[in-house]
Design a protein around this motif. Structure first.
Motif, PDB file in Angstrom:
ATOM      1  N   ALA A  72     -45.438  63.886  15.072  1.00 34.26           N
ATOM      2  CA  ALA A  72     -44.404  63.556  14.084  1.00 34.26           C
ATOM      3  C   ALA A  72     -43.728  62.234  14.384  1.00 34.26           C
ATOM      4  O   ALA A  72     -43.246  61.554  13.478  1.00 34.26           O
ATOM      5  CB  ALA A  72     -43.362  64.676  14.037  1.00 34.26           C
ATOM      6  N   ASP A  73     -43.686  61.867  15.639  1.00 32.86           N
ATOM      7  CA  ASP A  73     -43.021  60.622  16.038  1.00 32.86           C
ATOM      8  C   ASP A  73     -44.087  59.554  16.274  1.00 32.86           C
ATOM      9  O   ASP A  73     -44.717  59.509  17.331  1.00 32.86           O
ATOM     10  CB  ASP A  73     -42.185  60.851  17.297  1.00 32.86           C
ATOM     11  CG  ASP A  73     -41.309  59.654  17.635  1.00 32.86           C
ATOM     12  OD1 ASP A  73     -41.189  58.753  16.781  1.00 32.86           O
ATOM     13  OD2 ASP A  73     -40.752  59.611  18.748  1.00 32.86           O
ATOM     14  N   ASN A  74     -44.304  58.698  15.281  1.00 28.22           N
ATOM     15  CA  ASN A  74     -45.303  57.643  15.395  1.00 28.22           C
ATOM     16  C   ASN A  74     -44.872  56.448  14.555  1.00 28.22           C
ATOM     17  O   ASN A  74     -43.980  56.562  13.711  1.00 28.22           O
ATOM     18  CB  ASN A  74     -46.694  58.166  14.968  1.00 28.22           C
ATOM     19  CG  ASN A  74     -46.742  58.556  13.505  1.00 28.22           C
ATOM     20  OD1 ASN A  74     -46.736  57.696  12.624  1.00 28.22           O
ATOM     21  ND2 ASN A  74     -46.800  59.859  13.226  1.00 28.22           N
ATOM     22  N   PRO A  75     -45.470  55.282  14.752  1.00 25.31           N
ATOM     23  CA  PRO A  75     -45.024  54.076  14.050  1.00 25.31           C
ATOM     24  C   PRO A  75     -45.120  54.168  12.526  1.00 25.31           C
ATOM     25  O   PRO A  75     -44.280  53.605  11.814  1.00 25.31           O
ATOM     26  CB  PRO A  75     -45.959  52.984  14.592  1.00 25.31           C
ATOM     27  CG  PRO A  75     -46.419  53.494  15.913  1.00 25.31           C
ATOM     28  CD  PRO A  75     -46.513  54.980  15.758  1.00 25.31           C
ATOM     29  N   VAL A  76     -46.127  54.856  12.025  1.00 22.55           N
ATOM     30  CA  VAL A  76     -46.295  54.959  10.575  1.00 22.55           C
ATOM     31  C   VAL A  76     -45.215  55.854   9.983  1.00 22.55           C
ATOM     32  O   VAL A  76     -44.622  55.539   8.936  1.00 22.55           O
ATOM     33  CB  VAL A  76     -47.704  55.500  10.227  1.00 22.55           C
ATOM     34  CG1 VAL A  76     -47.891  55.539   8.713  1.00 22.55           C
ATOM     35  CG2 VAL A  76     -48.775  54.645  10.876  1.00 22.55           C
ATOM     36  N   ARG A  77     -44.935  56.960  10.636  1.00 28.21           N
ATOM     37  CA  ARG A  77     -43.893  57.875  10.142  1.00 28.21           C
ATOM     38  C   ARG A  77     -42.543  57.183  10.094  1.00 28.21           C
ATOM     39  O   ARG A  77     -41.764  57.412   9.166  1.00 28.21           O
ATOM     40  CB  ARG A  77     -43.843  59.121  11.029  1.00 28.21           C
ATOM     41  CG  ARG A  77     -42.709  60.090  10.746  1.00 28.21           C
ATOM     42  CD  ARG A  77     -42.667  60.577   9.315  1.00 28.21           C
ATOM     43  NE  ARG A  77     -43.796  61.405   8.945  1.00 28.21           N
ATOM     44  CZ  ARG A  77     -43.860  62.068   7.781  1.00 28.21           C
ATOM     45  NH1 ARG A  77     -42.867  61.996   6.907  1.00 28.21           N
ATOM     46  NH2 ARG A  77     -44.920  62.784   7.487  1.00 28.21           N
ATOM     47  N   LYS A  78     -42.255  56.319  11.044  1.00 24.82           N
ATOM     48  CA  LYS A  78     -40.988  55.589  11.022  1.00 24.82           C
ATOM     49  C   LYS A  78     -40.869  54.750   9.755  1.00 24.82           C
ATOM     50  O   LYS A  78     -39.811  54.696   9.116  1.00 24.82           O
ATOM     51  CB  LYS A  78     -40.875  54.706  12.267  1.00 24.82           C
ATOM     52  CG  LYS A  78     -40.581  55.467  13.560  1.00 24.82           C
ATOM     53  CD  LYS A  78     -40.447  54.511  14.728  1.00 24.82           C
ATOM     54  CE  LYS A  78     -39.951  55.228  15.988  1.00 24.82           C
ATOM     55  NZ  LYS A  78     -40.907  56.220  16.491  1.00 24.82           N
ATOM     56  N   GLU A  79     -41.950  54.087   9.368  1.00 21.30           N
ATOM     57  CA  GLU A  79     -41.944  53.301   8.131  1.00 21.30           C
ATOM     58  C   GLU A  79     -41.777  54.206   6.910  1.00 21.30           C
ATOM     59  O   GLU A  79     -41.023  53.895   5.989  1.00 21.30           O
ATOM     60  CB  GLU A  79     -43.244  52.495   8.002  1.00 21.30           C
ATOM     61  CG  GLU A  79     -43.451  51.441   9.064  1.00 21.30           C
ATOM     62  CD  GLU A  79     -42.500  50.253   8.924  1.00 21.30           C
ATOM     63  OE1 GLU A  79     -41.948  50.038   7.831  1.00 21.30           O
ATOM     64  OE2 GLU A  79     -42.310  49.546   9.931  1.00 21.30           O
ATOM     65  N   ILE A  80     -42.481  55.330   6.913  1.00 19.90           N
ATOM     66  CA  ILE A  80     -42.416  56.261   5.788  1.00 19.90           C
ATOM     67  C   ILE A  80     -40.998  56.760   5.566  1.00 19.90           C
ATOM     68  O   ILE A  80     -40.487  56.772   4.435  1.00 19.90           O
ATOM     69  CB  ILE A  80     -43.382  57.444   6.025  1.00 19.90           C
ATOM     70  CG1 ILE A  80     -44.830  56.979   5.851  1.00 19.90           C
ATOM     71  CG2 ILE A  80     -43.075  58.614   5.084  1.00 19.90           C
ATOM     72  CD1 ILE A  80     -45.862  58.003   6.249  1.00 19.90           C
ATOM     73  N   GLU A  81     -40.346  57.173   6.634  1.00 17.35           N
ATOM     74  CA  GLU A  81     -38.996  57.713   6.493  1.00 17.35           C
ATOM     75  C   GLU A  81     -37.999  56.627   6.087  1.00 17.35           C
ATOM     76  O   GLU A  81     -37.055  56.895   5.338  1.00 17.35           O
ATOM     77  CB  GLU A  81     -38.560  58.390   7.799  1.00 17.35           C
ATOM     78  CG  GLU A  81     -39.360  59.633   8.156  1.00 17.35           C
ATOM     79  CD  GLU A  81     -39.329  60.706   7.072  1.00 17.35           C
ATOM     80  OE1 GLU A  81     -38.328  60.808   6.335  1.00 17.35           O
ATOM     81  OE2 GLU A  81     -40.325  61.441   6.942  1.00 17.35           O
ATOM     82  N   GLU A  82     -38.210  55.402   6.546  1.00 18.93           N
ATOM     83  CA  GLU A  82     -37.320  54.308   6.126  1.00 18.93           C
ATOM     84  C   GLU A  82     -37.498  54.003   4.643  1.00 18.93           C
ATOM     85  O   GLU A  82     -36.524  53.758   3.919  1.00 18.93           O
ATOM     86  CB  GLU A  82     -37.593  53.056   6.962  1.00 18.93           C
ATOM     87  CG  GLU A  82     -36.594  51.938   6.677  1.00 18.93           C
ATOM     88  CD  GLU A  82     -36.811  50.706   7.540  1.00 18.93           C
ATOM     89  OE1 GLU A  82     -36.141  49.684   7.256  1.00 18.93           O
ATOM     90  OE2 GLU A  82     -37.635  50.758   8.487  1.00 18.93           O
TER      91      GLU A  82
END
Length: 413
Positions: A205-215
């Protein structure tokens, strides 16, 4: 033992050759009465305080490629918000198709329920024409999302949380990116995911792509989510609702524990794509899960129906370029020959497995032999032939069988 996938693939395999049979758990689902009771409670606890002053509600829902029990959820949501002065005529439902095709009326009724289809305004996202640019993420990705987000003062997302190669897990802000995003936004997040091995993203769940998605989801104004963890047959196991980020991460943790299966690796892996069976674009999920237990230099056998072929939206581009390793696709992108980053990422996600790591053999009534060869798979007419091909390439190694490969999350110590 007799090994069978779907109704078109079976073979006898000696018991001593089968190293492991991996599949998600079954039988833990909750019934509809319990599900509805749990959802009512969550909405009373977490949604009621947020509806004051809301005049226009936008509900983002996933499409027929996902197993979210949306027809159970929407009537409860609509009844709940009506008590706070938001009637059905002030509610729009936007189907977060991402880059998928629109759904037929029959599919809509199956997915959302006939009463919802007949009484609520349902629109389909068009990733090419319906988007506006509302800013950029901190890393510079343009936030291009459906213009309806600007016309509503409360946005709710409804989806499911299962392991996912691009985002770690589906659910959460993924209902916005790629669900209702434009091509450039989706292309850049997907290309970012292509830079990483599957084991670095899938089930994390904690990965670079997910960070972009949630932003991106936060930028678009996603206010509330309802996320379900279903079993591999679409039966709900648990429902979550509340603030987007914390609710998603809670659901993702549960999903990881639910779908994880401990395993070792092998040179021969047989996997299916269930429940992502419509087209190879989706069926590749079976490749991604099988990748986690495939040894370097091994052979992965994908068994999948694919009644809609390689892909409705991008199948022609997949056939033009074929699945390739990361460096080969990167060269195509940097030279400008391939400017569709969504397709580029998909080519890499599969190509990392069947080109960089090993070989891919496909058994599918929906993919013609010549097409399979063109895109980089070795075609087989039956499961025995697929095994014979694999053994001729990598030797008579032990075999790992993956079931429900579209949602399986093997964990290798």
């Amino acid at each position: 033992m007799k090994v069978k996938y779907y109704d078109f693939a079976e073979a006898m395999i000696p018991d001593e050759r089968i190293k492991a049979i991996l599949e998600p758990p079954h039988g833990q689902q909750i019934n509809r009465e319990t599900f509805e009771r749990d959802l009512h409670r969550l909405l009373e606890e977490k949604l009621a305080s947020k509806l004051s002053g809301v005049k226009n509600l936008l509900i983002l829902v996933d499409d027929i490629t996902r197993q979210t029990p949306t027809s159970w959820i929407l009537p409860i949501v609509l009844d709940h918000v009506a008590r706070f002065g938001i009637p059905r005529e002030k509610v729009d439902i936007l189907v977060a198709t991402g880059t998928h095709r629109p759904m037929s009326l029959k599919e809509q009724i199956e997915k959302y329920g006939e009463s919802i289809v007949n009484t609520v305004n349902i629109k389909f996202h068009d990733y090419k024409n319906d988007v506006v640019n509302i800013g950029n993420t901190r890393s510079g990705i343009p936030v291009m999302v459906n213009k309806l987000v600007l016309e509503h003062d409360f946005i709710m997302g409804v989806g499911s949380v299962i392991p996912h190669r691009v985002a770690g897990f589906s659910g959460g802000g993924k209902i916005v990116q790629p669900g209702i995003s434009g091509e450039k936004t989706t292309g850049l997040t997907h290309w970012l995911s292509a830079k990483y091995e599957g084991r670095e993203i899938l089930g994390k769940a904690d990965n670079p792509v997910r960070k972009e998605i949630e932003e991106i989801a936060e930028f678009a104004g996603l206010d509330f989510i309802i996320n379900v963890v279903p079993d591999s047959h679409g039966n709900p196991v648990k429902v979550f609702a509340g603030e987007p980020k914390p609710t998603f991460y809670e659901a993702a943790q549960f999903s990881r524990e639910y779908f994880s299966v401990k395993s070792t690796k092998s040179k021969i892996v047989i996997t299916d794509s269930f429940p992502a069976d419509l087209e190879l674009w989706q069926a590749a999920k079976g490749v991604y899960s099988g990748d986690l237990v495939l040894d370097e230099g091994g052979a992965l056998i994908l068994v999948t129906p694919c009644p809609e072929g390689v892909g409705v939206e991008f199948g022609n581009l997949v056939q033009r370029y074929g699945y390739k390793g990361y460096e080969d696709v990167k060269e195509l992108v940097e030279s400008g020959e391939l400017d569709n980053l969504i397709v580029a990422a998909h080519l890499v996600h599969v190509g990392r497995v069947i080109k960089d790591k090993g070989v891919g053999i496909i058994l599918s009534p929906g993919i013609e032999a010549e097409v399979a060869k063109k895109i980089g798979f070795i075609p087989a007419n039956n499961l025995k032939e697929a095994l014979d091909i694999a053994e001729s390439l990598v030797g008579e190694d032990d075999i790992i069988l993956c079931k429900c490969g579209g949602e399986l999350l093997p964990i290798v110590d």
